[in-house]
Design a protein around this motif. Structure first.
Motif, PDB file in Angstrom:
ATOM      1  N   PHE A  43     -36.567  18.175 -48.973  1.00 21.69           N
ATOM      2  CA  PHE A  43     -35.521  19.144 -48.686  1.00 21.69           C
ATOM      3  C   PHE A  43     -34.640  19.096 -49.970  1.00 21.69           C
ATOM      4  O   PHE A  43     -35.019  18.223 -50.873  1.00 21.69           O
ATOM      5  N   ARG A  44     -33.871  20.114 -50.042  1.00 23.47           N
ATOM      6  CA  ARG A  44     -32.961  19.952 -51.157  1.00 23.47           C
ATOM      7  C   ARG A  44     -31.402  20.472 -50.624  1.00 23.47           C
ATOM      8  O   ARG A  44     -31.429  21.227 -49.762  1.00 23.47           O
ATOM      9  N   GLN A  45     -30.366  19.986 -51.345  1.00 27.26           N
ATOM     10  CA  GLN A  45     -29.248  20.507 -50.965  1.00 27.26           C
ATOM     11  C   GLN A  45     -28.348  20.698 -52.510  1.00 27.26           C
ATOM     12  O   GLN A  45     -28.487  19.753 -53.290  1.00 27.26           O
TER      13      GLN A  45
ATOM     14  N   GLU B 221     -26.108  24.107 -47.910  1.00 29.17           N
ATOM     15  CA  GLU B 221     -26.758  23.363 -46.734  1.00 29.17           C
ATOM     16  C   GLU B 221     -27.768  23.056 -46.978  1.00 29.17           C
ATOM     17  O   GLU B 221     -28.607  23.462 -48.131  1.00 29.17           O
ATOM     18  N   ARG B 222     -28.379  21.609 -46.554  1.00 33.24           N
ATOM     19  CA  ARG B 222     -29.748  20.991 -46.848  1.00 33.24           C
ATOM     20  C   ARG B 222     -30.820  22.160 -46.490  1.00 33.24           C
ATOM     21  O   ARG B 222     -30.751  22.715 -45.364  1.00 33.24           O
TER      22      ARG B 222
ATOM     23  N   TYR C 285     -32.694  16.380 -54.404  1.00 33.64           N
ATOM     24  CA  TYR C 285     -33.903  16.631 -53.632  1.00 33.64           C
ATOM     25  C   TYR C 285     -34.271  15.491 -52.691  1.00 33.64           C
ATOM     26  O   TYR C 285     -34.014  14.374 -53.280  1.00 33.64           O
ATOM     27  N   TYR C 286     -34.233  15.419 -51.472  1.00 32.89           N
ATOM     28  CA  TYR C 286     -34.555  14.471 -50.519  1.00 32.89           C
ATOM     29  C   TYR C 286     -36.005  14.556 -50.054  1.00 32.89           C
ATOM     30  O   TYR C 286     -36.594  15.412 -49.522  1.00 32.89           O
TER      31      TYR C 286
ATOM     32  N   PRO D 256     -33.803  20.376 -40.749  1.00 34.68           N
ATOM     33  CA  PRO D 256     -33.527  18.896 -41.277  1.00 34.68           C
ATOM     34  C   PRO D 256     -33.335  18.096 -40.043  1.00 34.68           C
ATOM     35  O   PRO D 256     -33.761  16.822 -40.008  1.00 34.68           O
TER      36      PRO D 256
ATOM     37  N   TRP E  67     -34.797   9.543 -43.756  1.00 32.04           N
ATOM     38  CA  TRP E  67     -34.373   9.997 -44.909  1.00 32.04           C
ATOM     39  C   TRP E  67     -34.417   9.092 -45.993  1.00 32.04           C
ATOM     40  O   TRP E  67     -34.051   8.096 -46.057  1.00 32.04           O
TER      41      TRP E  67
ATOM     42  N   GLY F 213     -32.349  10.639 -52.144  1.00 40.12           N
ATOM     43  CA  GLY F 213     -32.148  11.692 -52.950  1.00 40.12           C
ATOM     44  C   GLY F 213     -32.331  11.412 -54.375  1.00 40.12           C
ATOM     45  O   GLY F 213     -32.224  10.127 -54.957  1.00 40.12           O
TER      46      GLY F 213
END
Length: 123
Positions: A36-38, A43-44, A93-94, A107, A113, A116
Motif C-alpha cells: 500500500f502507499r500513503q 488516504e492509504r 509505501y507499506y 487496508p 503492517w 513503511g
C-alpha cells in the motif's frame, strides 16, 4: 508476524526502485501479502498484492504495467519493482499481510503492517 520494509529513497522521474519486505515470525502459506502507499494528506491506497501460496497477483489499475510484485519464499521476502516512476508516486509505501485470506484490497483487510519506507520521485 513481523514485516520489515526497505528500499525506498529519492529517485528522478522515469527511474526505478525495488522495495523489499521481509516477513518473519509465525507465517502461513495462506497469506496474501500486499503493498500500500500513503501520500501526504491522502488516504492509504492499495498498490499490489500476491498470494504467498500459488503466487497469484493483483494490481491497482494505475500501477499495472509499471509495478511488479513478486516473492521469494526461500527468503520470506516480498518485492515491489517500480519502474517509470512519476512524481505522483511519491508516498510512504507499506507492506502488509492478510493472514486470514480475506481477499480484499481494502487496508482494513490486512491485519499486519510493516513500518513503511519512503519513496520520493523528483520531477
Amino acid at each position: 508476524v513481523q514485516l520489515q520494509a526497505s528500499g525506498g529513497g529519492l529517485v528522478q522521474a522515469g527511474g526505478s526502485l525495488r522495495l523489499s519486505c521481509v516477513v518473519s515470525g509465525r507465517t502461513n502459506s495462506g497469506y496474501i501479502m500486499g503493498w500500500f502507499r500513503q501520500a501526504p494528506g491522502k488516504e492509504r491506497e492499495f498498490v499490489a498484492a500476491i498470494r504467498w501460496n500459488g503466487g497469484g497477483t493483483y494490481y491497482a489499475d494505475s500501477m499495472k504495467g509499471r509495478f511488479t510484485i513478486s516473492k521469494d519464499n526461500a527468503k520470506n521476502t516480498v518485492y515491489l519493482q517500480m519502474n517509470s516512476l512519476k512524481p505522483e508516486d511519491t508516498a510512504v509505501y507499506y507492506c502488509a499481510a492478510d493472514r486470514w485470506n480475506r481477499g480484499s484490497t481494502r487496508p482494513g483487510s490486512f491485519d499486519s503492517w510493516g513500518q513503511g519506507t519512503e519513496v520520493t520521485v523528483s520531477s
